[in-house]
Design an enzyme around this catalytic site. Structure first.
Site, PDB file in Angstrom:
ATOM      1  N   SER A 180      14.554  21.414 -16.158  1.00 54.70           N
ATOM      2  CA  SER A 180      13.352  22.206 -16.391  1.00 54.70           C
ATOM      3  C   SER A 180      13.751  23.487 -17.111  1.00 54.70           C
ATOM      4  O   SER A 180      14.832  24.036 -16.879  1.00 54.70           O
ATOM      5  CB  SER A 180      12.703  22.538 -15.052  1.00 54.70           C
ATOM      6  N   TYR A 186      -9.627 -13.968 -45.006  1.00 49.75           N
ATOM      7  CA  TYR A 186      -8.950 -12.679 -45.095  1.00 49.75           C
ATOM      8  C   TYR A 186      -9.963 -11.574 -45.348  1.00 49.75           C
ATOM      9  O   TYR A 186     -10.893 -11.723 -46.145  1.00 49.75           O
ATOM     10  CB  TYR A 186      -7.888 -12.669 -46.219  1.00 49.75           C
ATOM     11  N   GLN A 191      -5.244  -5.348 -42.824  1.00 52.26           N
ATOM     12  CA  GLN A 191      -4.150  -4.433 -43.133  1.00 52.26           C
ATOM     13  C   GLN A 191      -3.872  -3.500 -41.952  1.00 52.26           C
ATOM     14  O   GLN A 191      -2.766  -2.996 -41.800  1.00 52.26           O
ATOM     15  CB  GLN A 191      -4.524  -3.623 -44.377  1.00 52.26           C
ATOM     16  N   HIS A 247       0.831  -1.222   0.000  1.00 50.14           N
ATOM     17  CA  HIS A 247       0.000   0.000   0.000  1.00 50.14           C
ATOM     18  C   HIS A 247       0.860   1.265   0.000  1.00 50.14           C
ATOM     19  O   HIS A 247       0.424   2.307   0.495  1.00 50.14           O
ATOM     20  CB  HIS A 247      -0.944   0.039   1.199  1.00 50.14           C
ATOM     21  N   LYS A 286      15.951  22.028 -11.000  1.00 49.22           N
ATOM     22  CA  LYS A 286      15.278  20.739 -11.235  1.00 49.22           C
ATOM     23  C   LYS A 286      16.108  19.717 -11.998  1.00 49.22           C
ATOM     24  O   LYS A 286      16.846  20.043 -12.915  1.00 49.22           O
ATOM     25  CB  LYS A 286      13.984  20.968 -12.023  1.00 49.22           C
ATOM     26  N   LYS A 345      -0.903  -3.724 -38.957  1.00 47.08           N
ATOM     27  CA  LYS A 345       0.521  -3.402 -39.033  1.00 47.08           C
ATOM     28  C   LYS A 345       0.954  -2.253 -38.142  1.00 47.08           C
ATOM     29  O   LYS A 345       1.937  -2.373 -37.403  1.00 47.08           O
ATOM     30  CB  LYS A 345       0.911  -3.105 -40.474  1.00 47.08           C
ATOM     31  N   GLU A 399       9.383   8.560 -16.550  1.00 44.84           N
ATOM     32  CA  GLU A 399       7.994   8.994 -16.775  1.00 44.84           C
ATOM     33  C   GLU A 399       7.521   8.648 -18.183  1.00 44.84           C
ATOM     34  O   GLU A 399       6.383   8.233 -18.388  1.00 44.84           O
ATOM     35  CB  GLU A 399       7.874  10.504 -16.539  1.00 44.84           C
TER      36      GLU A 399
HETATM   37  N1  ARG Z   1      -1.751  -4.855 -47.876  1.00 41.81           N
HETATM   38  C1  ARG Z   1      -2.536  -5.999 -47.554  1.00 41.81           C
HETATM   39  C2  ARG Z   1      -2.477  -6.273 -46.040  1.00 41.81           C
HETATM   40  O1  ARG Z   1      -1.690  -5.672 -45.426  1.00 41.81           O
HETATM   41  C3  ARG Z   1      -2.006  -7.178 -48.258  1.00 41.81           C
HETATM   42  C4  ARG Z   1      -3.035  -8.188 -48.581  1.00 41.81           C
HETATM   43  C5  ARG Z   1      -4.053  -7.642 -49.507  1.00 41.81           C
HETATM   44  N2  ARG Z   1      -4.917  -8.683 -49.967  1.00 41.81           N
HETATM   45  C6  ARG Z   1      -6.037  -8.428 -50.631  1.00 41.81           C
HETATM   46  N3  ARG Z   1      -6.731  -9.449 -50.991  1.00 41.81           N
HETATM   47  N4  ARG Z   1      -6.442  -7.221 -50.871  1.00 41.81           N
HETATM   48  O2  ARG Z   1      -3.215  -7.049 -45.501  1.00 41.81           O
END
Ligand code: ARG
Length: 461
Positions: free
Chosen positions: A279, A319, A324, A158, A285, A327, A292
């Site tokens: 600072s 898919y 996409q 605590h 400071k 990423k 942080e």
């Molecule tokens: N740029 C796409 C991704 O990052 C690649 C795959 C695209 N595939 C499709 N059938 N449009 O997922």
């Protein structure tokens, strides 16, 4: 007007500029260029070996791909947004360079299994880097723990002084957390390390490819078992994001302690000048900004995990272009965790522990109260009663503004009639620590045993 895209055959109109902009991922998926080319080289070699394309074509493709990689790395080649993503950019450049043969690279492959492969190749590399960074941090923590094997620290629950511990025990507590992070990341690595190519769009392919060969070329111990799963799956990425989120949580908690410890009020540590900032208005400071920022950045890494989980939850098999969007969160977590692990290792490696202040603080605040109660238990007093006796003793000390060691035997007897002088030994915090010999406890001996174990494990792995 026809559509010039690689997929433009069935389209009568050109793509709207805004749609090109909107659907393009090339601004960020260029990060996968090396992996995309590596995967394509393996695929082209396999197509050649299987006689699906001629050896000459296969060699031309491989040479073309290598030259594209070199030119991009030198900055001699730039891809335009109209090329949509890294896969199509590389393929177009290849066709431009080697002509007809370039158009054969995509045989028995779809961007759906291609992107699944690229992310796996990328994350496999990043997971290995993160494992190295964790190992380095743990080495530093172990080294610092050995240096602090005799330093007392008031342990808290605590955020209130609870029981004295050794600073080494505290440092090794974090080593345990980061060690578990390593185990998790290793298991995540295994999940990543599966070769999806050959799944094509979703159903596999009728062309007689050799998936095992591609897997061997790319150093994958396993191939995926279901083509639909292989193109729809991002579990491995979600797991990676979870593992990185947990690393950040551990770093963030550690940073929180360091921030508190660096205050004038605590004064337990002095961070190195090289790992702190000043600072712009207050000349006196020295701020723990690095700590942080690590604490702050844990937020975005959690966010990335939630982004991906949310992105995935409503996707029909298999898919979908939504994928996409996996990423940027993945890349951001990779960058953030890598930089945080690296800088934190520097921070903790260069921080000075102020042993005297820690020791002084460990001695006040009745941190040995539990030990006294435990001593009373050895004298036959039931624990609940012992707790109450020591509680009243603490209340008395607070009232008189005294530490335990400033009490006389008569005063102690007011609360526990049977008190003998030996009770004073239990007021001593160093004795308190030395007594915690239970496995996993904070006694010097128990810690040294754990260190021995750690060093042995390290030799095996
Ligand atoms: N740029 C796409 C991704 O990052 C690649 C795959 C695209 N595939 C499709 N059938 N449009 O997922």
């Amino acid at each position: 007007m026809a559509n010039e895209k690689l997929w433009g055959g069935r389209f009568k109109e050109a793509t709207d500029r805004r749609v090109e902009e909107f659907t393009a991922s090339i601004r960020y998926d260029m990060r996968l260029l090396r992996h995309d080319i590596e995967g394509s080289i393996a695929h082209a070699k396999m197509l050649g070996k299987q006689g699906i394309i001629s050896n000459e074509e296969s060699e031309k493709i491989v040479a073309g791909l290598i030259s594209i990689r070199e030119d991009i790395e030198k900055g001699d080649l730039r891809f335009s947004v109209s090329l949509e993503d890294v896969h199509m950019a590389v393929e177009s450049a290849l066709i431009e360079r080697i002509g007809e043969a370039g158009g054969k690279l995509h045989t028995a492959r779809s961007r759906n299994d291609q992107i699944a492969l690229d992310i796996r190749l990328y994350l496999r590399e990043e997971a290995a880097t993160i494992l190295q960074l964790l190992a380095k941090l743990n080495e530093t923590l172990l080294k610092r723990a050995k240096e602090e094997i005799d330093t007392l620290l008031p342990g808290c629950t605590h955020l209130q002084k609870a029981q004295p511990v050794l600073l080494a025990h505290y440092l090794l507590a974090y080593r345990e957390m980061f060690h578990r992070d390593s185990l998790r990341m290793r298991s995540c690595y295994e999940g990543i390390n599966v070769m999806p190519l050959g799944s094509a769009a979703l159903a596999g392919t009728s062309i007689p490819i050799d998936r095992g060969y591609v897997a061997r070329l790319l150093n994958f111990p396993r191939i995926s078992k279901n083509s639909m799963d292989a193109v729809a799956d991002r579990d491995f990425a979600a797991e990676f994001l979870f593992d990185t989120a947990l690393i950040m949580m551990h770093l963030s908690r550690f940073c929180e302690d360091l921030i508190i410890w660096s205050t004038d009020q605590f004064g337990f540590i002095e961070m190195a000048d090289s790992f702190t900032t000043g600072s712009s208005i207050m000349p006196q400071k020295k701020n723990p900004d690095v700590a942080e920022l690590i604490r702050g950045k844990s937020g975005r890494v959690y966010g990335n995990l939630v982004s991906l989980l949310t992105l995935m939850k409503g996707l029909p098999m298999t898919y979908n272009r939504d994928l996409q969007e996996d990423k940027e969160p993945v890349f951001d977590s990779v960058d953030t965790v890598r930089s945080c692990l690296e800088i934190f290792e520097g921070l903790i490696g260069s921080t000075v522990f102020k042993k005297d202040k820690m020791m002084q603080d460990a001695k006040t605040g009745y941190a040995a109260a539990t030990d006294i109660a435990e001593y009373l238990v050895t004298q036959g007093v039931p624990f609940r009663k012992a707790h109450a006796i020591v509680g009243r003793l603490v209340g008395y000390c607070i009232e008189k503004d005294k530490n335990f060691d400033e009490l006389s035997l008569e005063e102690v007897k007011m609360f526990y009639e049977g008190a003998k002088t030996e009770i004073f030994k239990y007021f001593d915090v160093e004795r308190s620590v030395a007594g915690k010999t239970v496995s996993g406890g904070t006694a010097r001996q128990a810690i040294l045993e754990r260190i021995k174990e750690i060093e042995k494990e390290r030799e095996v792995s």
